[in-house]
Design a protein around this motif. Structure first.
Motif, PDB file in Angstrom:
ATOM      1  N   PRO A   1       0.819  -1.226   0.000  1.00 36.14           N
ATOM      2  CA  PRO A   1       0.000   0.000   0.000  1.00 36.14           C
ATOM      3  C   PRO A   1       0.845   1.265   0.000  1.00 36.14           C
ATOM      4  CG  PRO A   1      -0.912  -1.606   1.532  1.00 36.14           C
ATOM      5  CD  PRO A   1       0.418  -2.150   1.084  1.00 36.14           C
ATOM      6  N   ALA A   2       1.972   1.252   0.718  1.00 35.59           N
ATOM      7  CA  ALA A   2       2.844   2.432   0.735  1.00 35.59           C
ATOM      8  C   ALA A   2       3.452   2.669  -0.641  1.00 35.59           C
ATOM      9  CB  ALA A   2       3.943   2.251   1.774  1.00 35.59           C
ATOM     10  N   GLN A   3       3.782   1.593  -1.366  1.00 34.97           N
ATOM     11  CA  GLN A   3       4.345   1.736  -2.705  1.00 34.97           C
ATOM     12  C   GLN A   3       3.308   2.258  -3.702  1.00 34.97           C
ATOM     13  OE1 GLN A   3       6.437  -1.765  -4.084  1.00 34.97           O
ATOM     14  NE2 GLN A   3       7.422  -2.105  -2.112  1.00 34.97           N
TER      15      GLN A   3
ATOM     16  N   SER B   1      -8.919   0.995  -7.135  1.00 33.56           N
ATOM     17  CA  SER B   1      -7.850   0.075  -7.531  1.00 33.56           C
ATOM     18  C   SER B   1      -7.542  -0.953  -6.451  1.00 33.56           C
ATOM     19  CB  SER B   1      -6.580   0.860  -7.876  1.00 33.56           C
ATOM     20  OG  SER B   1      -6.793   1.719  -8.970  1.00 33.56           O
ATOM     21  N   SER B   2      -7.699  -0.569  -5.194  1.00 30.97           N
ATOM     22  CA  SER B   2      -7.346  -1.479  -4.096  1.00 30.97           C
ATOM     23  C   SER B   2      -8.256  -2.696  -4.019  1.00 30.97           C
ATOM     24  CB  SER B   2      -7.380  -0.742  -2.757  1.00 30.97           C
ATOM     25  OG  SER B   2      -8.695  -0.275  -2.472  1.00 30.97           O
ATOM     26  N   ALA B   3      -9.392  -2.662  -4.725  1.00 25.52           N
ATOM     27  CA  ALA B   3     -10.340  -3.774  -4.670  1.00 25.52           C
ATOM     28  C   ALA B   3      -9.874  -4.999  -5.442  1.00 25.52           C
ATOM     29  CB  ALA B   3     -11.698  -3.333  -5.206  1.00 25.52           C
TER      30      ALA B   3
ATOM     31  N   HIS C   1      -7.359 -14.589  -1.542  1.00 25.84           N
ATOM     32  CA  HIS C   1      -8.151 -14.411  -0.323  1.00 25.84           C
ATOM     33  C   HIS C   1      -8.770 -13.033  -0.199  1.00 25.84           C
ATOM     34  CE1 HIS C   1      -6.901 -18.273   1.044  1.00 25.84           C
ATOM     35  NE2 HIS C   1      -5.638 -17.942   1.080  1.00 25.84           N
ATOM     36  N   GLY C   2      -8.259 -12.046  -0.898  1.00 26.70           N
ATOM     37  CA  GLY C   2      -8.837 -10.715  -0.818  1.00 26.70           C
ATOM     38  C   GLY C   2      -8.550 -10.021   0.495  1.00 26.70           C
ATOM     39  N   GLN C   3      -9.537  -9.247   0.964  1.00 22.24           N
ATOM     40  CA  GLN C   3      -9.368  -8.451   2.169  1.00 22.24           C
ATOM     41  C   GLN C   3     -10.437  -8.813   3.187  1.00 22.24           C
ATOM     42  OE1 GLN C   3      -9.014  -4.222   1.121  1.00 22.24           O
ATOM     43  NE2 GLN C   3      -8.434  -4.822  -0.946  1.00 22.24           N
ATOM     44  N   VAL C   4     -10.192  -8.435   4.438  1.00 17.46           N
ATOM     45  CA  VAL C   4     -11.152  -8.726   5.496  1.00 17.46           C
ATOM     46  C   VAL C   4     -11.465  -7.456   6.262  1.00 17.46           C
ATOM     47  CG1 VAL C   4     -10.394 -11.107   5.776  1.00 17.46           C
ATOM     48  CG2 VAL C   4      -9.336  -9.304   7.156  1.00 17.46           C
TER      49      VAL C   4
ATOM     50  N   LYS D   1     -15.328 -11.112   4.758  1.00 20.07           N
ATOM     51  CA  LYS D   1     -14.387 -11.208   3.652  1.00 20.07           C
ATOM     52  C   LYS D   1     -14.899 -10.380   2.482  1.00 20.07           C
ATOM     53  CE  LYS D   1     -12.000 -14.913   1.111  1.00 20.07           C
ATOM     54  NZ  LYS D   1     -11.916 -16.384   0.942  1.00 20.07           N
ATOM     55  N   LYS D   2     -14.013  -9.642   1.804  1.00 19.15           N
ATOM     56  CA  LYS D   2     -14.430  -8.833   0.662  1.00 19.15           C
ATOM     57  C   LYS D   2     -13.312  -8.794  -0.381  1.00 19.15           C
ATOM     58  CE  LYS D   2     -12.720  -4.350   2.250  1.00 19.15           C
ATOM     59  NZ  LYS D   2     -13.004  -2.915   2.329  1.00 19.15           N
ATOM     60  N   ASP D   3     -13.674  -8.380  -1.591  1.00 27.20           N
ATOM     61  CA  ASP D   3     -12.705  -8.200  -2.685  1.00 27.20           C
ATOM     62  C   ASP D   3     -11.838  -9.443  -2.876  1.00 27.20           C
ATOM     63  OD1 ASP D   3     -13.708  -5.659  -2.939  1.00 27.20           O
ATOM     64  OD2 ASP D   3     -12.135  -4.729  -1.712  1.00 27.20           O
ATOM     65  N   PHE D   4     -12.492 -10.609  -2.965  1.00 27.16           N
ATOM     66  CA  PHE D   4     -11.727 -11.844  -3.106  1.00 27.16           C
ATOM     67  C   PHE D   4     -11.988 -12.544  -4.440  1.00 27.16           C
ATOM     68  CE2 PHE D   4     -15.684 -12.763  -0.924  1.00 27.16           C
ATOM     69  CZ  PHE D   4     -16.160 -13.898  -1.544  1.00 27.16           C
ATOM     70  N   ARG D   5     -12.652 -11.877  -5.380  1.00 24.00           N
ATOM     71  CA  ARG D   5     -12.899 -12.461  -6.697  1.00 24.00           C
ATOM     72  C   ARG D   5     -12.406 -11.525  -7.799  1.00 24.00           C
ATOM     73  NH1 ARG D   5     -16.312 -16.819  -6.618  1.00 24.00           N
ATOM     74  NH2 ARG D   5     -17.581 -17.082  -4.748  1.00 24.00           N
ATOM     75  N   TYR D   6     -11.793 -12.122  -8.832  1.00 27.75           N
ATOM     76  CA  TYR D   6     -11.481 -11.341 -10.019  1.00 27.75           C
ATOM     77  C   TYR D   6     -12.774 -10.909 -10.695  1.00 27.75           C
ATOM     78  CZ  TYR D   6      -6.686 -13.259  -9.948  1.00 27.75           C
ATOM     79  OH  TYR D   6      -5.411 -13.605  -9.607  1.00 27.75           O
ATOM     80  N   SER D   7     -13.733 -11.862 -10.747  1.00 23.84           N
ATOM     81  CA  SER D   7     -14.998 -11.590 -11.421  1.00 23.84           C
ATOM     82  C   SER D   7     -15.949 -12.738 -11.148  1.00 23.84           C
ATOM     83  CB  SER D   7     -14.780 -11.493 -12.932  1.00 23.84           C
ATOM     84  OG  SER D   7     -14.612 -12.793 -13.491  1.00 23.84           O
ATOM     85  N   HIS D   8     -17.172 -12.611 -11.664  1.00 27.98           N
ATOM     86  CA  HIS D   8     -18.154 -13.700 -11.614  1.00 27.98           C
ATOM     87  C   HIS D   8     -18.294 -14.368 -12.975  1.00 27.98           C
ATOM     88  CE1 HIS D   8     -19.509 -12.792  -7.512  1.00 27.98           C
ATOM     89  NE2 HIS D   8     -19.374 -11.511  -7.846  1.00 27.98           N
TER      90      HIS D   8
END
Length: 323
Positions: free
Chosen positions: A18-20, A29-31, A141-144, A157-164
């Motif tokens: 995240p710092a980079q 973008s972070s999703a 795994h995405g984010q929690v 849990k969220k943002d753990f899929r590229y797509s459906h």
């Protein structure tokens, strides 16, 4: 065999991801659940290209490779299957081009197995460097969000899929993924100029208790696609301070390691990405090998091996070191 030397350990995480990324990416973008470390892309670009060269990522996600290339004064081309991520990649590339004042960034939305059709015609055979990573599929795994953030019990849990989209390679079996990735690398070989480089970052993952040796499978895929392996490197995901590693594991990495150790499996937190480096061979012409620098037009027709050869991957049971 690819070499593994002291200079093959890349110090790519002196700060967190995240710092980079801070200040370089548009909102949303972070999703993306599997973003490349900017430091890895930047190290590869600085090592294997010169200002003004063309850098390609055939599965560019939010455009990390493109952003780093543009900030380093290179031109950038990305292909992304998902319209959502392709839009973000285009916005990120545009912001990077404006910030750097040099270079051009182009993003095309489509299947990377049709890379040579999607890319601008004048880019074929002109790419100096490919930087990419295969999709990790269910291992992402995405984010929690914790109870402290949500006010509700448990972890969300969220943002753990590229797509459906079930056609996305992130959803297919390992065998199909590797066959498709071989096709993509064969397309990349056609885009590369003679002597050009392809850098693939990857790591093993576990599937039903077995360790999928994805780095070895990527090595086999590159060979089947007609690329020549030249190096096998390590890109750090942990910082190095006073000769000690500073780990930055995710919630799920820590959970998986703890669960495995309770079962007697000596798992450890992931500290690095494997980096497999390939080259497109220079081709001898009637006159001679082209001189150092930009290859001549006569040197740009290489033997085109078929990517149809089977690619096998290995699994390891028991005590692997990756979570």
């Amino acid at each position: 065999m690819p070499r593994f030397a002291s200079d093959s350990v890349w110090n790519t995480a002196p700060t967190s991801a995240p710092a980079q990324r801070k200040g370089r990416y548009v909102p949303g973008s972070s999703a993306h659940p599997a973003k490349m470390y900017p430091g890895i892309a930047a190290h590869a670009i600085a090592t294997y290209t010169h200002p003004g060269d063309l850098v390609l990522d055939p599965m560019c996600g939010i455009g990390t490779t493109l952003v780093e290339a543009l900030h380093l004064g290179r031109n950038a081309l990305g292909v992304e299957y998902e319209p959502k991520w392709a839009t973000l990649a285009s916005l990120n590339a545009r912001a990077a081009a404006q910030a750097s004042g040099t270079g051009t960034g182009i993003v095309r939305c489509g299947d990377a197995r049709r890379l040579t059709d999607l890319a601008p015609a004048d880019a074929r055979g002109e790419v100096a460097l490919v930087v990419t990573s295969p999709p990790y599929g269910p291992s992402v795994h995405g984010q929690v969000r914790s109870s402290r953030e949500t006010g509700e019990p448990g972890v969300v849990k969220k943002d753990f899929r590229y797509s459906h989209d079930r056609a996305n390679l992130a959803h297919v079996s390992t065998d199909r993924l590797l066959h498709a990735f071989t096709e993509i690398l064969a397309q990349c070989r056609q885009m590369l100029r003679p002597g050009g480089t392809a850098v693939i970052t990857t790591r093993p993952w576990r599937e039903r208790g077995e360790l999928i040796d994805l780095p070895s499978a990527v090595l086999a895929a590159g060979k089947a696609a007609g690329l020549h392996p030249t190096e096998r490197c390590v890109a750090m995901l942990a910082g190095i301070r006073d000769s000690r590693l500073v780990t930055r594991p995710s919630f799920f990495q820590m959970k998986n390691v703890r669960d495995a150790r309770r079962q007697g499996i000596p798992l450890s937190v992931v500290q690095h990405e494997d980096v497999i480096v390939f080259a497109k061979r220079l081709v001898k012409t009637d006159s001679a090998f082209p001189r150092a620098g930009r290859p001549t037009h006569a040197a740009r027709t290489a033997h085109e091996p078929s990517p149809a050869a089977g690619v096998r991957y290995r699994t390891c049971t028991g005590g692997g070191h990756h979570g």
